[in-house]
Write a protein that holds these residues in place. Structure first.
Motif, short mmCIF file in Angstrom:
data_model
loop_
_atom_site.label_atom_id
_atom_site.label_comp_id
_atom_site.label_asym_id
_atom_site.label_seq_id
_atom_site.Cartn_x
_atom_site.Cartn_y
_atom_site.Cartn_z
N LEU A 122 0.83 -1.21 0.00
CA LEU A 122 0.00 0.00 0.00
C LEU A 122 0.86 1.25 0.00
O LEU A 122 0.62 2.20 -0.76
CB LEU A 122 -0.93 -0.01 1.22
N LEU A 123 1.90 1.28 0.83
CA LEU A 123 2.78 2.44 0.90
C LEU A 123 3.52 2.64 -0.41
O LEU A 123 3.64 3.77 -0.90
CB LEU A 123 3.76 2.29 2.05
N ASP A 124 4.05 1.56 -0.99
CA ASP A 124 4.73 1.67 -2.28
C ASP A 124 3.83 2.34 -3.32
O ASP A 124 4.25 3.25 -4.05
CB ASP A 124 5.14 0.28 -2.79
N TRP A 125 2.60 1.88 -3.37
CA TRP A 125 1.68 2.40 -4.38
C TRP A 125 1.34 3.87 -4.12
O TRP A 125 1.35 4.70 -5.03
CB TRP A 125 0.41 1.55 -4.42
N LEU A 126 1.06 4.21 -2.86
CA LEU A 126 0.69 5.58 -2.54
C LEU A 126 1.83 6.56 -2.80
O LEU A 126 1.62 7.64 -3.35
CB LEU A 126 0.24 5.67 -1.08
N PHE A 127 3.05 6.18 -2.43
CA PHE A 127 4.18 7.06 -2.69
C PHE A 127 4.43 7.18 -4.20
O PHE A 127 4.81 8.25 -4.68
CB PHE A 127 5.43 6.56 -1.97
N THR A 166 7.46 10.82 2.42
CA THR A 166 8.05 10.23 1.22
C THR A 166 9.58 10.23 1.27
O THR A 166 10.22 9.33 0.75
CB THR A 166 7.56 10.96 -0.05
N GLU A 167 10.16 11.24 1.93
CA GLU A 167 11.62 11.30 2.03
C GLU A 167 12.19 10.19 2.92
O GLU A 167 13.37 9.84 2.80
CB GLU A 167 12.06 12.67 2.58
N GLU A 168 11.35 9.66 3.80
CA GLU A 168 11.81 8.63 4.74
C GLU A 168 11.71 7.21 4.19
O GLU A 168 12.45 6.33 4.61
CB GLU A 168 10.98 8.72 6.04
N TRP A 169 10.80 7.01 3.25
CA TRP A 169 10.49 5.65 2.80
C TRP A 169 11.64 4.95 2.10
O TRP A 169 11.85 3.74 2.31
CB TRP A 169 9.24 5.69 1.91
N PRO A 170 12.44 5.60 1.25
CA PRO A 170 13.54 4.87 0.59
C PRO A 170 14.51 4.22 1.56
O PRO A 170 15.05 3.14 1.28
CB PRO A 170 14.24 5.97 -0.24
N GLU A 171 14.75 4.83 2.70
CA GLU A 171 15.65 4.25 3.68
C GLU A 171 14.97 3.16 4.50
O GLU A 171 15.59 2.16 4.87
CB GLU A 171 16.19 5.33 4.62
#
Length: 210
Positions: free
Chosen positions: A126-131, A185-190
Motif C-alpha cells: 500500500l505504501l509503495d503504491w501511494l508514494f 516520502t523522504e523517509e520511505w527509501p531508507e
C-alpha cells in the motif's frame, strides 16, 4: 511530484506473492461482515465509537455505512490451484492533493493470520503504491488502546506525532484518545529495505531487524 490518485483502484500483488490487493466490491461485504463478527477485532478499539453490530443484517449495514465512498482494497490470500480467499481490507479514508496528504485506515485482517506478518506485507504494498502516486505524507489515527497497530506502525518507521485526547466518545459515554502517526516520502527509501527484509528474516548490512 503532485499527488494523483486514480478514480479506480488497481490490483496489486504483495512482495512475496502471497496476497493480492483488489478494489473492494459489493461481493466483499458478506465476507467482511463475517470477519467483523469476531470478538478479537473489537477488542482493539475498532469502530469509531459506534455500537458493535449484532447479527448478520446489522454487520452488513455497518460495512455499507462505514466503507461507502472510500477507496478501499480487499485483501485476498492466494491459494493452490489458482484459488483465493478474502482475508481483510485496507485503504484510504482521506486525501488532499494540494498538501499531498493521504490518511490510511479501514484495515481489518483475519485474526487467524495475526502474527504472520500479513499486515506488514500488505502495508508495504500500500505504501509503495501511494508514494508512487505522489503522496508526500501518509498518516493514520490509531486508538490509543490498539497496541498491536501502534507497535506495527512504529516498526515500519511511522513517527508518533502526538495524541489527540478526548477525540471521540463511545456509545457508553467514555471518551477515546487517538495517536496520530505519519510517514514521509523522504523517509520511505531508507525504511523500505528494512521492512522488506523482515518478511524473510534477513537484514541488510547496517540495518536493524524490525
Amino acid at each position: 511530484m503532485a499527488l494523483l490518485l486514480p478514480d479506480t483502484l488497481p490490483t496489486l500483488q504483495t512482495a512475496t506473492g502471497r496476497f493480492v490487493l483488489a478494489p473492494f466490491t459489493p461481493l466483499d461485504v458478506e465476507p467482511l461482515a463475517r470477519l467483523l463478527a469476531r470478538d478479537e477485532i473489537w477488542s482493539q478499539g475498532f469502530s469509531d465509537s459506534e455500537a458493535r453490530p449484532a447479527g448478520e443484517a446489522e454487520l452488513s449495514a455497518f460495512v455499507d455505512r462505514r466503507f461507502a465512498g472510500l477507496q478501499v482494497f480487499s485483501v485476498y490470500q492466494k491459494l493452490p490451484l489458482g484459488q483465493s480467499r478474502f482475508v481483510g481490507t485496507t485503504g484510504i479514508t482521506e486525501h488532499d492533493e494540494w498538501t499531498e496528504r493521504v490518511k490510511i485506515g479501514r484495515t481489518v485482517l483475519d485474526p487467524d493470520l495475526w502474527g504472520a506478518k500479513v499486515n506488514h506485507e500488505v502495508k508495504i504494498t500500500l505504501l509503495d503504491w501511494l508514494f508512487s502516486c505522489g503522496a508526500g505524507r501518509i498518516e493514520c489515527d490509531v486508538d490509543s488502546r490498539n497496541q498491536r497497530s501502534l507497535a506495527s506502525l512504529a516498526r515500519f518507521g511511522f513517527t508518533a506525532e502526538g495524541t489527540r485526547r478526548r477525540s471521540s466518545r463511545n456509545v457508553d459515554g467514555v471518551w477515546r484518545d487517538f495517536v496520530i502517526l505519519s510517514l514521509l516520502t523522504e523517509e520511505w527509501p531508507e525504511l523500505r529495505p528494512r521492512a522488506l527484509a523482515s518478511l524473510s528474516g534477513q537484514t541488510p548490512a547496517g540495518l536493524l531487524a524490525v
